[in-house]
Design an enzyme around this catalytic site. Structure first.
Site, PDB file in Angstrom:
ATOM      1  N   GLY A 168       0.826  -1.175   0.144  1.00 48.99           N
ATOM      2  CA  GLY A 168      -0.097   0.206   0.189  1.00 48.99           C
ATOM      3  C   GLY A 168       0.797   1.212  -0.192  1.00 48.99           C
ATOM      4  O   GLY A 168       2.205   1.392  -0.450  1.00 48.99           O
TER       5      GLY A 168
ATOM      6  N   GLY B 237       3.972   0.566   2.289  1.00 48.67           N
ATOM      7  CA  GLY B 237       4.735  -0.369   1.871  1.00 48.67           C
ATOM      8  C   GLY B 237       5.558  -0.171   0.331  1.00 48.67           C
ATOM      9  O   GLY B 237       6.749  -0.472   0.444  1.00 48.67           O
TER      10      GLY B 237
ATOM     11  N   ARG C 104     -15.945  12.468  14.148  1.00 48.30           N
ATOM     12  CA  ARG C 104     -16.216  10.997  13.847  1.00 48.30           C
ATOM     13  C   ARG C 104     -16.747  10.266  15.294  1.00 48.30           C
ATOM     14  O   ARG C 104     -17.800   9.594  15.061  1.00 48.30           O
ATOM     15  CB  ARG C 104     -15.138  10.243  13.198  1.00 48.30           C
ATOM     16  CG  ARG C 104     -14.940  10.656  11.697  1.00 48.30           C
ATOM     17  CD  ARG C 104     -14.055   9.851  11.204  1.00 48.30           C
ATOM     18  NE  ARG C 104     -13.583  10.387   9.786  1.00 48.30           N
ATOM     19  CZ  ARG C 104     -12.607  10.211   8.926  1.00 48.30           C
ATOM     20  NH1 ARG C 104     -11.644   9.156   9.398  1.00 48.30           N
ATOM     21  NH2 ARG C 104     -12.729  10.760   7.690  1.00 48.30           N
TER      22      ARG C 104
ATOM     23  N   HIS D 223     -13.771   1.226  11.093  1.00 49.12           N
ATOM     24  CA  HIS D 223     -12.986   1.932  10.123  1.00 49.12           C
ATOM     25  C   HIS D 223     -11.410   1.833  10.046  1.00 49.12           C
ATOM     26  O   HIS D 223     -10.865   0.646   9.566  1.00 49.12           O
ATOM     27  CB  HIS D 223     -13.591   3.266  10.049  1.00 49.12           C
ATOM     28  CG  HIS D 223     -12.994   4.021   8.771  1.00 49.12           C
ATOM     29  ND1 HIS D 223     -12.874   3.682   7.422  1.00 49.12           N
ATOM     30  CD2 HIS D 223     -12.142   5.508   8.994  1.00 49.12           C
ATOM     31  CE1 HIS D 223     -12.321   4.625   6.670  1.00 49.12           C
ATOM     32  NE2 HIS D 223     -11.969   5.699   7.516  1.00 49.12           N
TER      33      HIS D 223
ATOM     34  N   GLU E 113      -0.770   2.015   8.833  1.00 47.62           N
ATOM     35  CA  GLU E 113      -1.881   1.739   9.612  1.00 47.62           C
ATOM     36  C   GLU E 113      -1.324   0.645  10.711  1.00 47.62           C
ATOM     37  O   GLU E 113      -2.030   0.558  11.725  1.00 47.62           O
ATOM     38  CB  GLU E 113      -3.166   1.532   9.037  1.00 47.62           C
ATOM     39  CG  GLU E 113      -4.193   1.311   9.943  1.00 47.62           C
ATOM     40  CD  GLU E 113      -5.702   1.095   8.980  1.00 47.62           C
ATOM     41  OE1 GLU E 113      -5.482   1.243   7.791  1.00 47.62           O
ATOM     42  OE2 GLU E 113      -6.718   0.892   9.559  1.00 47.62           O
TER      43      GLU E 113
ATOM     44  N   ARG F  35      -8.225   9.211  15.089  1.00 45.93           N
ATOM     45  CA  ARG F  35      -7.585   9.579  14.010  1.00 45.93           C
ATOM     46  C   ARG F  35      -8.379  11.070  13.218  1.00 45.93           C
ATOM     47  O   ARG F  35      -9.419  10.769  12.873  1.00 45.93           O
ATOM     48  CB  ARG F  35      -7.113   8.417  12.865  1.00 45.93           C
ATOM     49  CG  ARG F  35      -6.442   9.157  11.678  1.00 45.93           C
ATOM     50  CD  ARG F  35      -6.227   8.157  10.581  1.00 45.93           C
ATOM     51  NE  ARG F  35      -6.919   7.442   9.981  1.00 45.93           N
ATOM     52  CZ  ARG F  35      -8.126   7.748   9.056  1.00 45.93           C
ATOM     53  NH1 ARG F  35      -7.843   9.117   8.552  1.00 45.93           N
ATOM     54  NH2 ARG F  35      -9.562   7.213   8.776  1.00 45.93           N
TER      55      ARG F  35
END
Lengths: 636, 219, 247
Positions: free
Chosen positions: A42, A45, A330, A401, A425, A435
């Protein structure tokens, strides 16, 4: 064991430079003798693999998907924050640092969080140079928007595809280095265990998902960039393949797991509609800028939304949080929704959703404006639900999430196993207990491109003199044998239930007891229940097919076996933290109005768990706030 | 020899043939005039075509174009077939593309068939002198008009000719616009105009070529 | 609802595959197509049969992994979506749904509905990037890019690499995929220095991978989940000739 975060000395602004000044360097001729494994492709990485290869290291990179471009970084829609202050609205590195620290409810390290903000500006330069088509103003400069409860506009974006565009940039750089023969890419390979030799991470064993072969890979350092583990809830906004297995195996081999219970629940996903559902699709948070959230005042109201008169609607966010209203952070928005749903006011087929209504916005701003702003989201909503949200309100629901928790890492992003790094993450570093929106792409990128390539040398410099290890080392043989037994054991159960059956059961418990609000009794009950799921899984699971072929059921089973164990640790962690902070809300610790009560004196630490056969030992990394004073978050 | 080269040959020769066909159609229009005017004009025109040295060169280019168009279409088709060796059990191409675009090869074969018959009837007789000899008209030109006119009074031939002008229309419509795209014309608004121009061009040629024999036949 | 899935089953790349029918009678209309296949797989496990191998990951239309040919169309009966965005309400009760893998020589079948699309990665490997090392970037706003240019680059950059263009193309042409990446990078100032070499390298690799010619049927832009315009292919052609002449 004392855990040392190795935070450099000096003022906050000087720490990263001070660190770099002192870290060991490796000359270019020697770098090519060093081999690094990067698991995951990702943003973090691929960024790390490409950059390490550019620096001269030999890199082997792994992903379970068919291509590195599929990693779940693609799904981030909103944007990426950077303290560029292009909008001239008073933004600065310090302010961004403070927003992030405060958003995380003061449960992250000052030094790490500051570095995140500090490196955000050069990251935008970097991505722009790599060809990311960020949104622009007519004059040709980069555009910004505001995001997630901050007062400045610091979010850069590429339509609703920011994550995809950033990942494609990282992926293309990765393939650039593959062409240069500095990276060897292994797609459709899943890491099944970490190989630790003499206390140092020295390699991995991966399963080739096409033919089931177990393959040994040796390296001088191993970097895990395997993303979040919210699929432990089964229903989440994550990709179906996202898993916690790599970090869990590393944990079992000695890496401490930090704050596993810190999981963000996103307030604006689409609700679950059936048992078979596999995924909760995220609707961009930006919808809350214009949409109003409400539920019927009457419990179990079966009328259609448009038939419920205005005075019988409860705009609960506006009622409870008059100053932030529908734009509350959130965690607060999610918790408020759950509270209303649990109280019997939920809507939709399974009574698990709330309305997000654009009627007033369309009346005030005009249909044209709303279409201009959200047409793609409304289209997506219609594709999925068949409902036209211009005519009737959307139904939304909170969904698991982001995992703030992950492998404990020090300032160098190294875990407690020397030579094992965790980036993106899958580590616990910058976000604390919650976050901020548009900070996840940032952290993943900064970790992979800027931080790791400048800290890994400090470790690798000493590895140059070590005798090379071969893949025939007895430790490789031993671990490979263990994996083979583990796989055979799964096939041998030959029970009567599918893997998904157990995953659904696990998800339900986790969602009920370890998501938006938690309490002691519930968590204790959950641990017992999860342990019985574990027993039932190993007594009654059924996986068909063989090991030596593409076998998606086997892949799922291996991942679930790890999720079940991780779930116990998540509950254990939530249980020990007798306070409410950020996304972690303990019902016992709230004010009369239902606001979180943080207990700084006792809990201003990062919980870092050590794996002991069958149990977990807690270590505490005290969080010292030298530069800012923790304040109480209030969004009233 | 690559994907671009092969496609460009087809596109380039195709466009050249498109231009030729306009000239050809305008000549055919002479046939619509009253016979006494038409015969002289038509024969004079065809004599000029045969004897003008520049036009002779163009004619050789024309033969070459047809040849290359066909050869490269075959090469391209071989490559395309090998790129998709297995077909779908169900494939609803009608939902995502026009029938003509999916069947340019088939349309091309029909046109080639037409061309062979067409050339055998005119070109072979007049230029190669095969079959019954062709007389001269009053002005001393080869009486091509007579050849054409008599063929256009043959019911089977007229039917064959006019029917095959339908695939011609489809082939030209897709061919014209995709030739431009193949050669790199990508202006967004221009492409919309191009699509319309293609339809108009293909319709005029298809209807024009198709209707003239019918008119001559029934006149 | 009840449907019959007529699914292509093929154990490995060398095996000859074939269709097998599966009747599933307890589906709901608001299940996604992939969830219906998940459900079928659970039934197969309990019947002690091998599950149908198919690919997916994000299930929100962006990762590009879920390529399946359904009832004669790439990604099913609707235009411009991915398979994961297809819902069972699009089918009638009692329908027979034919489910096939992508078919193209360059996308060999690995198992059942799973194909190998690594040819796309190799095309990207041959120039689908800007050669800029980490740490060398100038200030982002130092290079101004007009909104029109940037928006157009974004239109092309939106490609998710699902392979529907190749799957639906009668010639298995990868022109739309390759063109999208070339136009994205070559239209931006950052991509200019390598523009000519990029076009030549990427298209050469595209040819080597065995894809067919583009004959502009236009099927690809209809099946593309991101609706990437076929005009991109024409633009790539123009860039190719330019590179050949000036490169």
């Amino acid at each position: 064991m004392i855990i040392d975060a190795k935070i450099p000395e000096g003022k906050l602004e000087e720490k990263w430079r001070n660190y770099q000044r002192k870290s060991k360097l490796i000359n270019p001729a020697n770098k090519k003798k060093l081999n690094v494994i990067v698991v995951g492709s990702g943003l973090s990485g691929a960024g790390a693999a490409a950059t390490l290869a550019e620096l001269g290291y030999e890199v082997q990179c792994f992903c379970y998907q068919d291509s590195a471009r599929r990693a779940h970084s693609v799904a981030a829609q909103g944007g990426i924050n950077a303290a560029k202050n292009y909008q001239h609205d008073g933004d600065s590195v310090w302010r961004m640092f403070y927003d992030t620290l405060k958003g995380g409810d003061f449960r992250s390290r000052e030094a790490n969080t500051y570095r995140l903000a500090e490196l955000s500006a050069p990251l935008i330069d970097h991505y722009t140079q790599q060809g990311v088509p960020f949104a622009r103003e007519y004059g040709g400069v980069l555009a910004n928007r505001s995001f997630g409860g901050v007062q400045v506009q610091r979010t850069f974006y590429a339509r609703g595809q920011t994550g995809q565009q950033l990942l494609l940039a990282a992926y293309s750089q990765l393939y650039k280095m593959i062409r240069a023969k500095k990276v060897r890419m292994f797609t459709r390979h899943e890491m099944l265990d970490l190989v630790v030799i003499d206390g140092k991470a020295k390699g991995i064993i991966a399963r080739d998902l096409v033919n089931g072969h177990l393959k040994r890979f040796v390296a001088d350092a191993v970097v895990l960039a395997t993303g979040g583990y919210s699929r432990v809830f089964r229903l989440s906004t994550l990709a179906i393949g996202c898993n916690g297995s790599a970090i869990w195996k590393a944990h079992k081999r000695g890496a401490f797991f930090a704050a596993p219970s810190f999981t963000q629940i996103h307030p604006t996903a689409l609700p679950q509609t059936s048992e078979a559902q596999s995924k909760l699709t995220l609707m961009s948070e930006s919808l809350r800028n214009d949409g109003r959230i409400w539920v019927p005042k009457k419990k179990g109201d079966l009328r259609k939304a448009n038939n419920i008169p205005e005075k019988e609607r409860d705009y609960y966010l506006e009622r409870k949080y008059p100053s932030f209203g529908n734009l509350a952070p959130r965690d607060i928005a999610s918790r408020a929704a759950k509270e209303r749903i649990d109280a019997g006011h939920g809507v939709g087929r399974l009574k698990n959703a709330v309305y997000l209504d654009f009627k007033h916005a369309i009346e005030n701003a005009g249909l044209h404006t709303i279409k201009d702003r959200y047409a793609n989201l409304f289209t997506m909503y219609k594709k999925i639900t068949g409902i036209d949200a211009y005519q009737e309100p959307m139904q939304i629901s909170p969904a698991a999430h982001f995992s703030m928790g992950g492998l404990w890492v020090d300032y160098e992003l190294m875990t407690t196993i020397p030579g094992l790094y965790a980036i993106g993450e899958c580590n616990f570093s910058d976000h604390g207990a919650n976050r901020l929106g548009a900070n996840s792409l940032l952290q993943a990128s900064v970790d992979g491109y800027f931080i790791l390539p400048n800290t890994i040398n400090n470790y690798l410099a000493q590895e140059l003199t070590e005798a090379p290890i071969s893949i025939d080392h007895p430790m490789f043989t031993k671990i490979e044998k263990e994996i083979k037994e583990h796989i055979s054991k799964i096939f041998a159960v030959a029970g009567t239930k599918t893997v998904d059956h157990f995953h659904r059961a696990l998800g339900k418990i986790m969602w009920q007891e370890c998501a938006m609000s938690r309490n002691k009794l519930g968590l204790e009950k959950a641990i017992t229940q999860i342990n019985s799921i574990k027993e039932a899984f190993w007594a009654d699971v059924k996986v068909t097919g063989h090991n030596d072929e593409i076998n998606t059921e086997l892949e799922k089973a291996l991942r679930l076996a790890d999720f079940i164990e991780l779930a116990v640790l998540m509950c254990t962690d939530a249980l020990q933290r007798a306070e409410s902070c950020g996304a972690h809300f303990r019902e016992e610790f709230q004010t009369a109005e239902g606001e979180a009560v943080r207990m700084d004196e006792e809990y201003a630490y990062v919980s870092a768990w050590e794996y002991k056969r069958g149990s977990f030992q807690l270590h505490k990394e005290k969080l010292a706030f030298e530069f800012v004073k923790p304040s109480v978050r209030s969004y009233k | 020899m690559n994907l671009f080269f092969r496609r460009s040959i087809i596109a380039g020769t195709g466009l050249f043939l498109c231009i030729f066909m306009i000239v050809h159609l305008s000549a055919n229009c002479i046939l619509l005039l009253p016979e006494e005017i038409a015969r002289g004009m038509y024969n004079a025109y065809s004599t000029t075509l045969r004897e003008n040295p520049i036009i002779k060169i163009v004619a050789y280019l024309l033969y070459l174009s047809i040849l290359l168009h066909v050869i490269y279409a075959i090469l391209v088709t071989f490559r395309n077939r090998s790129a998709k060796p297995d077909k779908y059990a169900i494939n609803k191409t009608e939902d995502n593309s026009s029938w003509a675009s999916q069947n340019m090869g088939l349309l091309g074969i029909l046109l080639l068939l037409f061309l062979i018959v067409h050339l055998a009837n005119f070109w072979a007789r007049i230029k190669l002198g095969m079959g019954a000899s062709v007389g001269l008209d009053a002005a001393g030109n080869v009486d091509v008009y007579e050849v054409t006119s008599s063929l256009f009074h043959n019911g089977f031939y007229v039917l064959f000719y006019s029917l095959l002008m339908i695939p011609l229309g489809f082939h030209l419509n897709h061919g014209l616009k995709s030739a431009f795209k193949t050669l790199g014309f990508y202006h967004r608004k221009g492409l919309k105009v191009l699509a319309r121009v293609s339809v108009i061009y293909a319709s005029i040629l298809s209807v024009g070529f198709g209707i003239i024999p019918l008119i001559v036949y029934f006149k | 609802m009840e449907v019959t899935f007529r699914i292509w089953r093929q154990d490995n790349p060398t095996n000859k595959g074939g269709f097998i029918n599966y009747v599933v009678d307890d589906l709901a209309e608001d299940m996604s197509f992939l969830e219906a296949l998940d459900h079928l797989n659970e039934i197969l496990v309990l019947r002690n049969e091998k599950v149908v191998a198919f690919e997916y990951d994000c299930r929100e239309g962006i990762c590009g992994q879920c390529g399946i040919f359904i009832n004669g169309r790439a990604h099913g009966p609707h235009s411009n979506i991915t398979t994961c965005q297809l819902y069972m309400r699009s089918f009638k009760d009692g329908a027979i749904i034919t489910v096939e893998p992508w078919r193209a020589k360059s996308f060999p079948i690995l198992k059942d509905l799973i194909v190998d699309r690594s040819a796309f990665d190799r095309i990207i490997e041959h120039g689908g990037y800007i050669s800029a090392k980490t740490g060398t970037a100038p200030e982002a706003n130092a290079i101004l890019i007009g909104k029109g240019v940037s928006d157009k680059a974004m239109d092309a950059a939106a490609c998710i690499g699902c392979g529907a263009c190749v799957a639906t193309c009668k010639n298995s042409s990868a022109a739309l995929f390759t063109a999208a990446k070339i136009n994205h990078l070559n239209s931006l100032p950052q991509g200019k220095p390598e523009a000519h070499q990029r076009v030549l390298d990427m298209t050469t690799q595209m040819e080597k991978e065995g894809f067919g010619h583009c004959s502009f049927t236009g099927a690809c832009e209809v099946e593309c989940p991101e609706g990437i315009s076929i005009a991109n292919i024409a633009e790539m052609n123009a860039r190719y000739f330019k590179a050949k002449i000036f490169g």
